[in-house]
Design an enzyme around this catalytic site. Sequence first.
Site, mmCIF file in Angstrom:
data_model
loop_
_atom_site.group_PDB
_atom_site.id
_atom_site.type_symbol
_atom_site.label_atom_id
_atom_site.label_comp_id
_atom_site.label_asym_id
_atom_site.label_seq_id
_atom_site.Cartn_x
_atom_site.Cartn_y
_atom_site.Cartn_z
ATOM 1 N N TYR A 140 0.838 -1.199 0.000
ATOM 2 C CA TYR A 140 0.000 0.000 0.000
ATOM 3 C C TYR A 140 0.872 1.248 0.000
ATOM 4 C CZ TYR A 140 -4.360 -2.557 0.714
ATOM 5 O OH TYR A 140 -5.446 -3.367 0.541
ATOM 6 N N ASP A 197 -6.114 -6.908 4.662
ATOM 7 C CA ASP A 197 -7.253 -6.108 4.221
ATOM 8 C C ASP A 197 -8.243 -6.980 3.451
ATOM 9 O OD1 ASP A 197 -8.903 -3.979 3.666
ATOM 10 O OD2 ASP A 197 -7.544 -3.004 2.264
ATOM 11 N N ASP A 227 -4.394 -17.445 -1.403
ATOM 12 C CA ASP A 227 -5.500 -17.876 -2.258
ATOM 13 C C ASP A 227 -6.182 -19.123 -1.702
ATOM 14 O OD1 ASP A 227 -3.087 -19.131 -2.739
ATOM 15 O OD2 ASP A 227 -3.308 -19.206 -4.919
ATOM 16 N N ASP A 259 -12.025 -8.202 4.927
ATOM 17 C CA ASP A 259 -13.252 -7.857 4.204
ATOM 18 C C ASP A 259 -14.049 -9.124 3.869
ATOM 19 O OD1 ASP A 259 -12.582 -5.231 4.337
ATOM 20 O OD2 ASP A 259 -12.311 -4.920 2.192
ATOM 21 N N LYS A 293 2.228 -15.624 0.571
ATOM 22 C CA LYS A 293 2.275 -16.089 -0.813
ATOM 23 C C LYS A 293 3.736 -16.353 -1.165
ATOM 24 C CE LYS A 293 0.223 -17.118 -4.719
ATOM 25 N NZ LYS A 293 -0.541 -18.382 -4.839
#
Length: 341
Positions: A137, A247, A223, A251, A190
């Site tokens: 970010y 994040d 994932d 969500d 990841k």
Amino acid sequence: MSEPVLLSIGVLLGDGIGPEVVPAAASVIDAAVAVHPEVAITWQRLPIGHEAIATYGEPIPPTTLAALDDLDAWILGPHDSASYPQPWRSQLTPGGTIRKRFDMFANIRPARALTGTTAVSPTMDLVVVRENTEGLYADRNMHVGSGEFMPTPDVAMAVGVVTRRACERIAHEAFRIARSRRRSVTIAHKANVLTMTTGLFRDVCLEVAEQYPEVSVDHQHIDALAAHLVRRGDSFDVIVAENMFGDLLSDLTGELAGSIGIAPSLNSSETRAMAQAAHGAAPDTAGLGIANPIATILSSMMLLRWLSIKHDRSVCAEIASTIEDAASPGKHRVTVNRTAS
């Protein structure tokens, strides 16, 4: 008589439905505090967003930031920065400015279905512990300037930052929370593709795990973890993740537990905390009297729990439990930051 507990809490209404949901949360706290005469809360109203632009010419004036230095904690309403005039629309949001100033490295986001709601995963009860200062970010990962840049009009690039220090402190946060819950932590990463950045995050979290032998730990690719959350969300306890992954996962879990519109959230450093619901400003519903304040109320409840730890005042935890029981009777407690000092 019990020793007096005097708290100074900031009120930053924000934009859209903020002026509706933040006062509702403050009113709930006042009602819960009323039966504890040893507790006194001083509310300090501070302008941000469109209100501040109209009065001070900028969405987060220096006077607001200076006032926060003297407060125990604060409640931040949502901001609608996409509607700010330039140059403010393209700059760091008010919430981002506050998080950066106070090094609020932990974003604690519980996901748990409330009584009376329809949830995809009605028995889910987990906490996403999100690192809040680094990652990809661009508004958080550079001391000066942005982590995004365009060497030509047709090429855009981004820099992701992962440091051992940030990984260690968010890992400690996650394992402390897990120790007070069901004693299980899942590390999101990841590392099969982002071997150095998210690989470092995974490895440092595993190193910290050795200091918490009573907590079980596993790690999953982001994932695969997202898919498992949809299929069996109630099997997870605490998930620790870097900024962007945290994040996305919070969500997702908020929606699986009922709706991101009722999902609470707490931002904290070692010395400061800020209640800020996970949802946005919803300007299309502002002023219609239909905004649901429960996310801000539960975020404020988490803030009280954090204050109970910081000040070693069990009465603040009692007040928080009163609010939580009223919001969702019969449910387990929502866990918050445990590193306050």
